[in-house]
Scaffold this active site. Structure first.
Site, PDB file in Angstrom:
ATOM      1  N   CYS A 107      39.633  57.818  34.693  1.00  0.00           N
ATOM      2  CA  CYS A 107      39.628  57.560  36.129  1.00  0.00           C
ATOM      3  C   CYS A 107      38.975  58.731  36.878  1.00  0.00           C
ATOM      4  O   CYS A 107      38.788  59.825  36.329  1.00  0.00           O
ATOM      5  CB  CYS A 107      41.049  57.370  36.639  1.00  0.00           C
TER       6      CYS A 107
ATOM      7  N   GLU B  61      40.270  60.387  39.409  1.00  0.00           N
ATOM      8  CA  GLU B  61      41.209  61.446  39.799  1.00  0.00           C
ATOM      9  C   GLU B  61      41.293  62.563  38.755  1.00  0.00           C
ATOM     10  O   GLU B  61      41.210  63.752  39.114  1.00  0.00           O
ATOM     11  CB  GLU B  61      42.589  60.837  40.094  1.00  0.00           C
TER      12      GLU B  61
HETATM   13  N1  THU Z   1      39.821  53.669  38.754  1.00  0.00           N
HETATM   14  C1  THU Z   1      39.776  54.976  39.120  1.00  0.00           C
HETATM   15  O1  THU Z   1      38.930  55.744  38.653  1.00  0.00           O
HETATM   16  N2  THU Z   1      40.670  55.410  40.033  1.00  0.00           N
HETATM   17  C2  THU Z   1      41.556  54.615  40.699  1.00  0.00           C
HETATM   18  O2  THU Z   1      42.281  55.116  41.565  1.00  0.00           O
HETATM   19  C3  THU Z   1      41.615  53.186  40.393  1.00  0.00           C
HETATM   20  C4  THU Z   1      40.814  52.746  39.230  1.00  0.00           C
HETATM   21  C5  THU Z   1      38.803  53.187  37.794  1.00  0.00           C
HETATM   22  C6  THU Z   1      39.256  52.994  36.377  1.00  0.00           C
HETATM   23  C7  THU Z   1      38.209  52.015  35.865  1.00  0.00           C
HETATM   24  O3  THU Z   1      37.055  52.744  35.451  1.00  0.00           O
HETATM   25  C8  THU Z   1      37.838  51.204  37.105  1.00  0.00           C
HETATM   26  O4  THU Z   1      38.302  51.942  38.209  1.00  0.00           O
HETATM   27  C9  THU Z   1      38.447  49.827  37.104  1.00  0.00           C
HETATM   28  O5  THU Z   1      39.811  49.878  36.878  1.00  0.00           O
END
Ligand code: THU
Length: 135
Positions: free
Chosen positions: A56, A58
């Site tokens: 992700c 974050e």
């Molecule tokens: N995702 C994030 O990077 N941060 C978030 O707060 C929500 C979801 C990403 C994970 C994945 O690569 C994509 O969004 C779809 O879930």
């Protein structure tokens, strides 16, 4: 309450979001962290053909913060597609909590809509953290 630096954090999150590697979900996310050194650190999501090992945005920003020498999160601003707030997943709530006090604000923004502000304590009530282990 919007923070005076939110326009800067939004711009930083959007700039890094454009670099996100998300060919599988097509859901590009960017995070900007205001850290205890007054600097802004950014990260994007990084997906993988082996789906479960994608990262992700974050934790990417947290890694940049630590690599830059900062220690604590003062504010988080995450942007993503659409009009619904792009809120952190459960695992990322815990990752943010490791480096942020309970009253730290996490802004979640689907950039076609309005930002949502929540504190770490709201995102992860009664959470487990470093102090339980004497840290
Ligand atoms: N995702 C994030 O990077 N941060 C978030 O707060 C929500 C979801 C990403 C994970 C994945 O690569 C994509 O969004 C779809 O879930």
């Amino acid at each position: 309450m919007p923070h005076p630096l939110d326009p800067e954090l939004l711009a930083a999150a959007e700039a890094v979001r454009a670099k996100a590697y998300a060919p599988y979900s097509n859901f590009q996310v960017g995070t900007a962290i205001l850290a205890d050194d007054g600097k802004v650190y950014v990260g994007c999501n990084v997906e993988n053909a082996a789906y479960p090992i994608g990262n992700c945005a974050e934790p990417s920003a947290i890694a940049a913060m630590l690599a830059g020498g900062a220690k604590r999160i003062r504010r988080v601003y995450t942007t993503g597609p659409g009009s619904s707030p792009v809120t952190p997943c459960g695992g990322c709530r815990q990752r943010i909590r490791e480096f942020a006090d309970p009253d730290v604000v996490v802004v979640s923004h689907g950039v076609e809509g309005m930002p949502l502000e929540q504190t770490v304590a709201q995102l992860l009530p009664h959470s487990f953290g470093p102090e339980f282990l004497g840290r």
